[in-house]
Write an enzyme that holds these catalytic residues in place. Structure first.
Site, PDB file in Angstrom:
ATOM      1  N   ASN A  15      -4.655  -5.288   7.574  1.00 41.35           N
ATOM      2  CA  ASN A  15      -5.566  -5.379   6.419  1.00 41.35           C
ATOM      3  C   ASN A  15      -5.222  -6.570   5.551  1.00 41.35           C
ATOM      4  O   ASN A  15      -4.096  -7.098   5.614  1.00 41.35           O
ATOM      5  CB  ASN A  15      -5.401  -4.153   5.498  1.00 41.35           C
ATOM      6  CG  ASN A  15      -5.860  -2.860   6.140  1.00 41.35           C
ATOM      7  OD1 ASN A  15      -6.741  -2.857   6.993  1.00 41.35           O
ATOM      8  ND2 ASN A  15      -5.262  -1.754   5.721  1.00 41.35           N
ATOM      9  N   ASP A  17      -4.621  -6.732   1.660  1.00 40.60           N
ATOM     10  CA  ASP A  17      -4.447  -5.836   0.507  1.00 40.60           C
ATOM     11  C   ASP A  17      -4.867  -6.562  -0.766  1.00 40.60           C
ATOM     12  O   ASP A  17      -4.332  -7.646  -1.083  1.00 40.60           O
ATOM     13  CB  ASP A  17      -2.978  -5.402   0.376  1.00 40.60           C
ATOM     14  CG  ASP A  17      -2.569  -4.394   1.437  1.00 40.60           C
ATOM     15  OD1 ASP A  17      -3.407  -4.008   2.269  1.00 40.60           O
ATOM     16  OD2 ASP A  17      -1.384  -3.988   1.421  1.00 40.60           O
ATOM     17  N   GLY A  43      -1.776  -3.390   5.842  1.00 45.64           N
ATOM     18  CA  GLY A  43      -2.122  -2.573   7.012  1.00 45.64           C
ATOM     19  C   GLY A  43      -0.824  -2.043   7.595  1.00 45.64           C
ATOM     20  O   GLY A  43       0.133  -2.805   7.787  1.00 45.64           O
ATOM     21  N   LYS A  44      -0.797  -0.753   7.868  1.00 49.84           N
ATOM     22  CA  LYS A  44       0.481  -0.153   8.290  1.00 49.84           C
ATOM     23  C   LYS A  44       1.041  -0.814   9.555  1.00 49.84           C
ATOM     24  O   LYS A  44       2.240  -1.063   9.662  1.00 49.84           O
ATOM     25  CB  LYS A  44       0.304   1.347   8.511  1.00 49.84           C
ATOM     26  CG  LYS A  44       0.007   2.088   7.222  1.00 49.84           C
ATOM     27  CD  LYS A  44       0.004   3.580   7.398  1.00 49.84           C
ATOM     28  CE  LYS A  44      -0.553   4.258   6.146  1.00 49.84           C
ATOM     29  NZ  LYS A  44       0.176   3.931   4.923  1.00 49.84           N
ATOM     30  N   ASN A  47       2.274  -4.394   8.795  1.00 54.49           N
ATOM     31  CA  ASN A  47       3.481  -4.314   7.960  1.00 54.49           C
ATOM     32  C   ASN A  47       4.705  -3.929   8.801  1.00 54.49           C
ATOM     33  O   ASN A  47       5.797  -4.489   8.641  1.00 54.49           O
ATOM     34  CB  ASN A  47       3.312  -3.248   6.864  1.00 54.49           C
ATOM     35  CG  ASN A  47       2.251  -3.612   5.833  1.00 54.49           C
ATOM     36  OD1 ASN A  47       1.843  -4.759   5.738  1.00 54.49           O
ATOM     37  ND2 ASN A  47       1.801  -2.625   5.068  1.00 54.49           N
ATOM     38  N   ASP A 246       7.254  -1.693  -6.698  1.00 57.60           N
ATOM     39  CA  ASP A 246       6.064  -1.296  -5.927  1.00 57.60           C
ATOM     40  C   ASP A 246       6.545  -0.655  -4.627  1.00 57.60           C
ATOM     41  O   ASP A 246       7.263  -1.291  -3.852  1.00 57.60           O
ATOM     42  CB  ASP A 246       5.222  -2.562  -5.642  1.00 57.60           C
ATOM     43  CG  ASP A 246       3.981  -2.278  -4.799  1.00 57.60           C
ATOM     44  OD1 ASP A 246       3.616  -1.102  -4.649  1.00 57.60           O
ATOM     45  OD2 ASP A 246       3.382  -3.260  -4.309  1.00 57.60           O
ATOM     46  N   GLY A 251       7.333   2.899   3.376  1.00 55.12           N
ATOM     47  CA  GLY A 251       7.325   3.659   4.624  1.00 55.12           C
ATOM     48  C   GLY A 251       7.224   2.728   5.831  1.00 55.12           C
ATOM     49  O   GLY A 251       7.842   2.978   6.878  1.00 55.12           O
ATOM     50  N   ASP A 252       6.483   1.640   5.700  1.00 55.12           N
ATOM     51  CA  ASP A 252       6.328   0.695   6.820  1.00 55.12           C
ATOM     52  C   ASP A 252       7.626  -0.076   7.075  1.00 55.12           C
ATOM     53  O   ASP A 252       7.982  -0.350   8.225  1.00 55.12           O
ATOM     54  CB  ASP A 252       5.185  -0.283   6.528  1.00 55.12           C
ATOM     55  CG  ASP A 252       3.868   0.445   6.367  1.00 55.12           C
ATOM     56  OD1 ASP A 252       3.692   1.511   6.987  1.00 55.12           O
ATOM     57  OD2 ASP A 252       3.015  -0.051   5.600  1.00 55.12           O
ATOM     58  N   GLY A 287       3.689  -6.036  -3.446  1.00 53.69           N
ATOM     59  CA  GLY A 287       3.098  -6.402  -2.149  1.00 53.69           C
ATOM     60  C   GLY A 287       3.856  -5.708  -1.029  1.00 53.69           C
ATOM     61  O   GLY A 287       5.084  -5.583  -1.086  1.00 53.69           O
TER      62      GLY A 287
END
Ligand code: ATP
Ligand code: RIB
Length: 324
Positions: A15, A17, A43-44, A47, A246, A251-252, A287
């Site tokens: 993606n 962002d 985008g997962k 990333n 942030d 998680g990524d 970011g």
């Protein structure tokens, strides 16, 4: 897994962002002014590929963009990180995926994903990338692409298949039975298992050791670290205390670092320890990919935490340039 492949193949979403920073997140019906705005790669899938590449692994990304300038921009970002993008296709019927991300002063976020081309990634694309997936030491997928594409990747995997069940949804059994390592956060844990994460007498989250999953499980717990259930043994890993700007992409970063460590032959508890420390660094910048660390930064964080769990595997390969 067959010789000659990449360390990590990531099959997933990419993606742009659109990130607005706000004093506080708007309530339903409320309009607020942003105090800042920026565009970042996201985008997962993308990333996670970038996280593993920053840690020195050879990485290939399998995904789909639109034919728009955003598609060229995210492709260039991946290439600039040394990720092999030869299996990134284009679809002229949909725009490149976007995410609208709001981040407030307390680092709370709220994200709307517009899937675009990610929603068109089909089993046929995975078939086209079959050799890359088949030869990879570790294959990683998430759920921002159609589940049929995820299943097609799982079927072709001969190495370790890591599924990040994000965004949360129940998983078809034919997919779950092909997963080696399932990674979820607390919300996703409930969606996948159908039950909430239990809290033990000490107040710490518990995973029942007899949980009937056909795979190993890692549950990420934000600032509290992660829990691993591997071969019926439960291991807890605490996250270091850090300043948080942030958490988008934390998680990524975790998944990319986990894949890095697994591809180097670390066992799952050791890989989780590595991933917790890598992800705790990533939350210090705005970011999804901005704060993703290199190997030296993760080693420094582990030393600051007392030095236990320094990886036993040498950093075998220097990063190789990506292929466009
Ligand atoms: P996101 O959707 O925000 O990317 P997630 O919900 O998938 O994240 P989390 O469980 O929130 O995943 O966080 C993943 C990892 O990031 C944690 O296991 C931890 O290592 C690190 N992390 C997240 N938040 C913090 C924090 N406040 N302090 C330290 N580490 C953090
Ligand atoms: O996990 C974070 C990612 O989720 C963001 O980069 C955004 O694009 C969404 O896909």
């Amino acid at each position: 897994m067959e010789p000659g492949g990449v360390d990590v193949a990531v099959v997933g979403s990419v993606n742009v962002d659109l990130v607005a920073t706000v004093r506080s997140l708007p309530l339903p019906g409320e309009t607020v002014s942003a105090v800042g705005f920026g565009e970042f790669p996201g985008g997962k899938g993308s990333n996670q590929a970038i996280a593993a590449a920053r840690l020195g692994r050879t990485v290939a990304f399998v995904g789909l963009t639109g034919t728009d300038p955003e598609g060229r921009s995210v492709r260039a970002s991946l290439l600039g990180e040394g990720v092999d993008v030869r299996q990134v296709g284009t679809d002229d019927t949909a725009p490149t995926g976007r995410a609208i991300v709001l981040v407030d002063e307390a680092a709370e976020n709220s994200i709307v994903v517009v899937p675009g081309a990610n929603g068109r990634l089909a089993p046929a694309h995975i078939e086209g990338a079959g050799e890359v997936v088949r030869r990879a030491k570790v294959v990683v997928a998430q759920l921002e692409i159609p589940v049929e594409a995820v299943l097609a990747a799982a079927v072709r995997t001969t190495g370790v298949f890591v599924l990040n069940a994000a965004p949360a949804r129940a998983l078809p059994p034919e997919l779950l039975e092909r997963v080696d390592v399932l990674v979820v956060n607390e919300v996703e844990y409930e969606a996948v298992t159908g039950r909430p994460l239990l809290v033990g007498a000490t107040g710490a989250p518990e995973v029942p050791a007899h949980l009937s999953l056909p795979c190993s499980l890692v549950v990420t717990l934000g600032g509290r670290g992660a829990i691993v259930l591997h071969e019926s043994v439960l291991t807890r890993v605490s996250a270091p205390a850090v300043s948080v700007i942030d958490t988008t992409g934390a998680g990524d970063t975790f998944i990319g670092a986990l894949a890095d460590a697994l591809s180097r032959g670390e066992d799952l508890p050791a890989a989780t320890h590595w991933a917790v420390h890598a992800a705790s660094i990533s939350v210090g910048a705005l970011g999804a990919t901005t704060g993703m660390p290199g190997r030296a930064e993760v080693l420094a964080a582990i030393h600051r935490s007392g030095g236990k769990g320094v990886p036993t595997t040498p950093d075998l390969d220097p990063p190789r340039p990506g292929r466009g």
